[in-house]
Design a protein around this motif. Sequence first.
Motif, PDB file in Angstrom:
ATOM      1  N   ASN A  96     -31.288  -7.456 -20.432  1.00 27.90           N
ATOM      2  CA  ASN A  96     -32.620  -7.034 -19.997  1.00 27.90           C
ATOM      3  C   ASN A  96     -32.934  -5.601 -20.418  1.00 27.90           C
ATOM      4  N   ALA A  97     -31.903  -4.779 -20.545  1.00 30.84           N
ATOM      5  CA  ALA A  97     -32.090  -3.383 -20.979  1.00 30.84           C
ATOM      6  C   ALA A  97     -32.052  -3.258 -22.506  1.00 30.84           C
ATOM      7  N   ARG A  98     -31.986  -4.400 -23.179  1.00 26.15           N
ATOM      8  CA  ARG A  98     -31.968  -4.434 -24.640  1.00 26.15           C
ATOM      9  C   ARG A  98     -30.763  -3.681 -25.221  1.00 26.15           C
ATOM     10  N   ALA A  99     -29.601  -3.907 -24.620  1.00 23.22           N
ATOM     11  CA  ALA A  99     -28.373  -3.293 -25.146  1.00 23.22           C
ATOM     12  C   ALA A  99     -28.094  -3.852 -26.535  1.00 23.22           C
ATOM     13  N   ASP A 100     -27.622  -2.994 -27.407  1.00 27.10           N
ATOM     14  CA  ASP A 100     -27.195  -3.437 -28.735  1.00 27.10           C
ATOM     15  C   ASP A 100     -25.805  -4.050 -28.664  1.00 27.10           C
ATOM     16  N   PHE A 101     -24.967  -3.491 -27.763  1.00 30.24           N
ATOM     17  CA  PHE A 101     -23.585  -3.950 -27.624  1.00 30.24           C
ATOM     18  C   PHE A 101     -23.206  -4.047 -26.157  1.00 30.24           C
ATOM     19  N   PHE A 102     -22.430  -5.080 -25.836  1.00 25.01           N
ATOM     20  CA  PHE A 102     -21.798  -5.240 -24.533  1.00 25.01           C
ATOM     21  C   PHE A 102     -20.305  -5.190 -24.821  1.00 25.01           C
ATOM     22  N   VAL A 103     -19.621  -4.190 -24.279  1.00 29.71           N
ATOM     23  CA  VAL A 103     -18.204  -3.975 -24.584  1.00 29.71           C
ATOM     24  C   VAL A 103     -17.374  -4.411 -23.389  1.00 29.71           C
ATOM     25  N   THR A 104     -16.440  -5.340 -23.633  1.00 33.76           N
ATOM     26  CA  THR A 104     -15.655  -5.924 -22.557  1.00 33.76           C
ATOM     27  C   THR A 104     -14.281  -6.343 -23.054  1.00 33.76           C
ATOM     28  N   GLY A 105     -13.358  -6.450 -22.130  1.00 31.04           N
ATOM     29  CA  GLY A 105     -12.046  -6.999 -22.443  1.00 31.04           C
ATOM     30  C   GLY A 105     -11.900  -8.430 -21.946  1.00 31.04           C
ATOM     31  N   ASP A 106     -12.932  -8.954 -21.297  1.00 30.44           N
ATOM     32  CA  ASP A 106     -12.915 -10.295 -20.717  1.00 30.44           C
ATOM     33  C   ASP A 106     -12.993 -11.341 -21.839  1.00 30.44           C
ATOM     34  N   THR A 107     -11.924 -12.113 -22.012  1.00 33.76           N
ATOM     35  CA  THR A 107     -11.860 -13.062 -23.136  1.00 33.76           C
ATOM     36  C   THR A 107     -12.934 -14.147 -23.058  1.00 33.76           C
ATOM     37  N   GLU A 108     -13.264 -14.589 -21.853  1.00 32.07           N
ATOM     38  CA  GLU A 108     -14.302 -15.611 -21.729  1.00 32.07           C
ATOM     39  C   GLU A 108     -15.660 -15.048 -22.161  1.00 32.07           C
ATOM     40  N   VAL A 109     -15.982 -13.842 -21.728  1.00 32.26           N
ATOM     41  CA  VAL A 109     -17.250 -13.217 -22.115  1.00 32.26           C
ATOM     42  C   VAL A 109     -17.246 -12.920 -23.613  1.00 32.26           C
ATOM     43  N   LEU A 110     -16.122 -12.462 -24.138  1.00 33.14           N
ATOM     44  CA  LEU A 110     -16.019 -12.213 -25.578  1.00 33.14           C
ATOM     45  C   LEU A 110     -16.298 -13.484 -26.375  1.00 33.14           C
ATOM     46  N   GLY A 111     -15.914 -14.619 -25.822  1.00 32.47           N
ATOM     47  CA  GLY A 111     -16.136 -15.898 -26.488  1.00 32.47           C
ATOM     48  C   GLY A 111     -17.596 -16.252 -26.675  1.00 32.47           C
ATOM     49  N   ILE A 112     -18.474 -15.645 -25.902  1.00 38.36           N
ATOM     50  CA  ILE A 112     -19.911 -15.890 -26.048  1.00 38.36           C
ATOM     51  C   ILE A 112     -20.398 -15.337 -27.387  1.00 38.36           C
ATOM     52  N   GLY A 113     -19.855 -14.167 -27.764  1.00 37.97           N
ATOM     53  CA  GLY A 113     -20.166 -13.576 -29.068  1.00 37.97           C
ATOM     54  C   GLY A 113     -21.443 -12.778 -29.141  1.00 37.97           C
ATOM     55  N   GLU A 114     -22.534 -13.368 -28.675  1.00 39.23           N
ATOM     56  CA  GLU A 114     -23.832 -12.696 -28.773  1.00 39.23           C
ATOM     57  C   GLU A 114     -24.813 -13.362 -27.816  1.00 39.23           C
ATOM     58  N   ILE A 115     -25.661 -12.544 -27.201  1.00 34.96           N
ATOM     59  CA  ILE A 115     -26.764 -13.043 -26.384  1.00 34.96           C
ATOM     60  C   ILE A 115     -28.020 -12.387 -26.941  1.00 34.96           C
ATOM     61  N   ASP A 116     -28.944 -13.209 -27.394  1.00 29.68           N
ATOM     62  CA  ASP A 116     -30.117 -12.714 -28.110  1.00 29.68           C
ATOM     63  C   ASP A 116     -29.604 -11.846 -29.260  1.00 29.68           C
ATOM     64  N   SER A 117     -29.967 -10.580 -29.313  1.00 32.57           N
ATOM     65  CA  SER A 117     -29.461  -9.725 -30.395  1.00 32.57           C
ATOM     66  C   SER A 117     -28.338  -8.798 -29.923  1.00 32.57           C
ATOM     67  N   MET A 118     -27.873  -8.975 -28.678  1.00 35.37           N
ATOM     68  CA  MET A 118     -26.804  -8.137 -28.125  1.00 35.37           C
ATOM     69  C   MET A 118     -25.445  -8.705 -28.536  1.00 35.37           C
ATOM     70  N   LYS A 119     -24.682  -7.906 -29.281  1.00 33.04           N
ATOM     71  CA  LYS A 119     -23.349  -8.316 -29.699  1.00 33.04           C
ATOM     72  C   LYS A 119     -22.348  -8.017 -28.592  1.00 33.04           C
ATOM     73  N   ILE A 120     -21.438  -8.953 -28.361  1.00 34.34           N
ATOM     74  CA  ILE A 120     -20.394  -8.790 -27.353  1.00 34.34           C
ATOM     75  C   ILE A 120     -19.087  -8.539 -28.090  1.00 34.34           C
ATOM     76  N   MET A 121     -18.460  -7.381 -27.795  1.00 31.47           N
ATOM     77  CA  MET A 121     -17.263  -6.963 -28.524  1.00 31.47           C
ATOM     78  C   MET A 121     -16.205  -6.409 -27.580  1.00 31.47           C
ATOM     79  N   SER A 122     -14.973  -6.459 -28.053  1.00 28.90           N
ATOM     80  CA  SER A 122     -13.877  -5.807 -27.341  1.00 28.90           C
ATOM     81  C   SER A 122     -13.972  -4.307 -27.614  1.00 28.90           C
ATOM     82  N   PRO A 123     -13.290  -3.485 -26.816  1.00 20.41           N
ATOM     83  CA  PRO A 123     -13.283  -2.047 -27.103  1.00 20.41           C
ATOM     84  C   PRO A 123     -12.807  -1.741 -28.532  1.00 20.41           C
ATOM     85  N   ARG A 124     -11.778  -2.449 -29.004  1.00 20.35           N
ATOM     86  CA  ARG A 124     -11.261  -2.226 -30.359  1.00 20.35           C
ATOM     87  C   ARG A 124     -12.317  -2.589 -31.409  1.00 20.35           C
ATOM     88  N   GLN A 125     -12.968  -3.739 -31.257  1.00 18.07           N
ATOM     89  CA  GLN A 125     -14.010  -4.148 -32.205  1.00 18.07           C
ATOM     90  C   GLN A 125     -15.158  -3.135 -32.221  1.00 18.07           C
TER      91      GLN A 125
END
Length: 133
Positions: A96-125
């Motif tokens: 909703n805040a139009r984040a470009d990146f969502f950074v998480t270590g949660d493997t299930e959330v990482l598995g989503i990959g992307e929501i709209d244009s928001m990329k979901i990445m691990s801290p390392r990625q």
Amino acid sequence: MRIFLDTNVLASGLATRGLCADVVRAVLEHHDLIVSDRMLLELQRVLRTKFRVSESQVSEFVSLLLQDALLAEELPLVDVQITDADDIPILSAARNARADFFVTGDTEVLGIGEIDSMKIMSPRQFWEEMGKA
């Protein structure tokens, strides 16, 4: 860029040294940090219980974050199928805040990959992606 750091990434970055601390520092210095009320409550709990940070330090951390961070609304909720329903409002706030990146270590959330244009990445990625910019 607009960045949402998941609770455990932010907590690790504030309470320890290492990659998450580097990510938090870089986001605070060069990007817009997005937070939500629910994430901040979870952050306070994690800092107190998991990292044994004193109540006064927790309050100080949250106050400092709120000075520079953008506060996001959780509604409307994103439509994603994940086991931990508590993650949906946090993902929603980031989207909703139009984040470009969502950074998480949660493997299930990482598995989503992307929501709209928001990329979901691990801290390392995310760290590696920032190095390309």
